[in-house]
Design a protein around this motif. Structure first.
Motif, short mmCIF file in Angstrom:
data_model
loop_
_atom_site.label_atom_id
_atom_site.label_comp_id
_atom_site.label_asym_id
_atom_site.label_seq_id
_atom_site.Cartn_x
_atom_site.Cartn_y
_atom_site.Cartn_z
N ASP A 62 5.66 5.37 -15.13
CA ASP A 62 4.98 5.03 -13.88
C ASP A 62 5.36 3.62 -13.44
O ASP A 62 5.51 3.35 -12.24
N HIS A 63 5.45 2.73 -14.40
CA HIS A 63 5.89 1.35 -14.13
C HIS A 63 7.31 1.37 -13.54
O HIS A 63 7.59 0.70 -12.54
N PHE A 64 8.20 2.13 -14.17
CA PHE A 64 9.57 2.26 -13.66
C PHE A 64 9.56 2.80 -12.23
O PHE A 64 10.26 2.29 -11.36
N ARG A 65 8.76 3.86 -12.02
CA ARG A 65 8.75 4.51 -10.71
C ARG A 65 8.22 3.56 -9.62
O ARG A 65 8.74 3.55 -8.50
N LEU A 66 7.24 2.76 -9.97
CA LEU A 66 6.71 1.80 -8.99
C LEU A 66 7.78 0.80 -8.59
O LEU A 66 7.94 0.47 -7.40
N LEU A 67 8.54 0.30 -9.55
CA LEU A 67 9.63 -0.63 -9.25
C LEU A 67 10.70 0.05 -8.40
O LEU A 67 11.26 -0.55 -7.48
N MET A 68 10.99 1.32 -8.71
CA MET A 68 11.98 2.06 -7.93
C MET A 68 11.51 2.24 -6.49
O MET A 68 12.29 2.06 -5.54
N MET A 69 10.23 2.59 -6.29
CA MET A 69 9.69 2.78 -4.95
C MET A 69 9.68 1.46 -4.17
O MET A 69 9.90 1.44 -2.96
N THR A 70 9.44 0.36 -4.87
CA THR A 70 9.49 -0.95 -4.22
C THR A 70 10.90 -1.26 -3.76
O THR A 70 11.12 -1.76 -2.66
N GLU A 117 0.83 -1.21 0.00
CA GLU A 117 0.00 0.00 0.00
C GLU A 117 0.87 1.25 0.00
O GLU A 117 0.60 2.21 -0.74
N ARG A 118 1.91 1.25 0.81
CA ARG A 118 2.81 2.41 0.89
C ARG A 118 3.56 2.59 -0.43
O ARG A 118 3.75 3.72 -0.90
N VAL A 119 3.96 1.50 -1.04
CA VAL A 119 4.67 1.57 -2.32
C VAL A 119 3.80 2.23 -3.38
O VAL A 119 4.24 3.15 -4.09
N PHE A 120 2.56 1.79 -3.49
CA PHE A 120 1.67 2.36 -4.50
C PHE A 120 1.35 3.82 -4.20
O PHE A 120 1.26 4.64 -5.12
N ARG A 121 1.20 4.15 -2.92
CA ARG A 121 0.91 5.54 -2.56
C ARG A 121 2.08 6.44 -2.94
O ARG A 121 1.89 7.52 -3.50
N ARG A 122 3.30 6.00 -2.67
CA ARG A 122 4.47 6.80 -3.01
C ARG A 122 4.69 6.90 -4.51
O ARG A 122 5.26 7.87 -5.00
N ALA A 123 4.23 5.90 -5.23
CA ALA A 123 4.34 5.93 -6.70
C ALA A 123 3.18 6.68 -7.32
O ALA A 123 3.15 6.87 -8.54
N PRO A 167 12.37 7.74 -22.60
CA PRO A 167 13.47 8.47 -21.97
C PRO A 167 13.52 8.37 -20.44
O PRO A 167 14.51 8.80 -19.85
N ALA A 168 12.50 7.82 -19.80
CA ALA A 168 12.49 7.75 -18.33
C ALA A 168 13.69 6.95 -17.82
O ALA A 168 14.04 5.91 -18.39
N ARG A 169 14.33 7.45 -16.75
CA ARG A 169 15.54 6.81 -16.23
C ARG A 169 15.32 6.16 -14.86
O ARG A 169 15.82 5.07 -14.60
N ASP A 170 14.58 6.84 -13.96
CA ASP A 170 14.40 6.31 -12.61
C ASP A 170 13.67 4.96 -12.67
O ASP A 170 12.59 4.86 -13.24
N GLY A 171 14.28 3.94 -12.08
CA GLY A 171 13.67 2.62 -12.06
C GLY A 171 13.91 1.80 -13.31
O GLY A 171 13.45 0.67 -13.43
N ARG A 172 14.66 2.35 -14.25
CA ARG A 172 14.88 1.67 -15.54
C ARG A 172 15.62 0.34 -15.36
O ARG A 172 15.25 -0.67 -15.97
N LEU A 173 16.64 0.31 -14.51
CA LEU A 173 17.40 -0.92 -14.32
C LEU A 173 16.51 -2.00 -13.71
O LEU A 173 16.58 -3.18 -14.11
#
Length: 347
Positions: free
Chosen positions: A51-59, A27-33, A133-139
């Motif tokens: 958004d997909h990248f960011r969710l993985l990064m927040m996780t 729940e916290r992961v999704f809220r932060r994403a 072009p999104a970078r955060d969470g790309r790896l």
């Protein structure tokens, strides 16, 4: 608009189970994403790649695990890829499966990405290449994608197969050993695209389940060829509206901010296409209403509330304007069509 790529929620795999097992809060992961938790129950829903990248990064941050996606990917399967996975898994050989995956990925599952096959002597390098072009969470995304590619090959070669080595573009050297341990094979760092490397003779591997599936219905294929083109503003905005509808009814101002356009600019560009924001919102509400009525047993009152209607009667009147019948009657008609014909045939 900022987003140039989209993917289906199904590509997140069993993320909730993995987070819970590690002691984190999904729940916290999704809220932060800034994403609706209901996405977990809507695998066919599209969301922007960033958004997909960011969710993985927040996780990854939630679990304090920089190679979280390599751990998540160990549980990835073809089944998690929905109709795309079934389409690829029905190929007669691994070579055909890889070709199917490459040609259909941008249309069925994830665009702004491509799967590319290159041969170097007796080695095949099958790479996952991202143009968004999104970078955060790309790896994190690329580690997960590599596991899905492994799952494709395993369908033809066996459940325990692993590539000769894996290439992870942009992986920090300090994470190489940890990532390699989770991936189960030699992991190389390169400035090139992420890839799996294996013997070219494997391309001749025959599908062990050949002939055991009836194939895909035309309706299944047609339903999932719906990823918007980068230049299709109404299509891209419709994706964002449907994503937001999982949590709330989005306002024009919110969607303008979400799309990276000024409100008046968004209105003008839609007007040039002969559309308005209210047109797109109404169409999205119709599609979601039909899905909820046909795929769930929720009451009309529950569905009305989920769609942002204060009063169920307002929803019923709106649905009747769209379809010509009230939602209760529409659902009865749907149920009647689903019943087998019990009338005796005439001789």
């Amino acid at each position: 608009m900022h987003q140039t790529g989209y993917t289906r929620a199904s590509t997140l795999g069993p993320i909730a189970e993995v987070v819970a097992a590690a002691g984190g809060s999904i729940e916290r992961v999704f809220r932060r994403a800034d994403l609706p938790l209901a996405l977990l129950d809507s695998p066919d829903t599209l969301l922007p790649l960033r958004d997909h990248f960011r969710l993985l990064m927040m996780t990854s941050r939630e679990l304090h695990d920089e190679v979280f996606a390599a751990r998540l990917g160990r549980q990835a399967s073809m089944a998690g890829l929905g109709v795309f996975g079934r389409w690829v898994a029905q190929a007669p050989t691994l070579l055909e499966a890889i070709q199917r995956a490459g040609t259909s990925l941008p249309h069925m599952l994830q665009n702004a990405t491509q799967l590319v096959v290159r041969r170097y002597g007796n080695e095949i390098h099958w790479s996952y290449e991202v143009s968004d072009p999104a970078r955060d969470g790309r790896l994190q995304n690329e580690m997960l994608a590599i596991w899905y590619m492994i799952a494709v090959v395993r369908h033809f070669t066996g459940a325990w197969w692993l590539p000769d080595r894996i290439i992870l573009g942009g992986l920090p050297s300090r994470l190489r050993c940890q990532a390699g341990e989770l991936m189960g094979t030699d992991t190389a760092i390169d400035n090139a695209a992420s890839a799996i490397v294996f013997d070219r003779r494997l391309l001749r591997s025959v599908n062990p389940n050949l002939g055991q599936d009836d194939g895909l219905a035309a309706s299944e294929l047609g339903r999932i060829f719906d990823l918007p083109d980068p230049d299709d503003l109404p299509g891209r905005l419709s994706v964002l509206i449907e994503l937001e509808l999982l949590d709330r009814r989005p306002s024009l101002a919110h969607m303008a901010a979400r799309s990276g356009l000024a409100r008046r600019t968004l209105q003008r560009r839609l007007s040039e296409a002969g559309l308005s924001y209210s047109d797109l919102l109404r169409n999205a509400l119709q599609r979601r209403a039909v899905r909820l009525l046909s795929q769930t047993e929720r009451s009309i009152s529950e569905i009305a509330a989920m769609l942002g209607y204060d009063d169920p009667s307002h929803f019923s009147r709106a649905f009747e304007r769209w379809s010509g019948v009230p939602p209760t009657h529409w659902r009865r008609l749907l149920e009647a069509r689903a019943q087998p014909d019990t009338h005796p045939s005439s001789s």
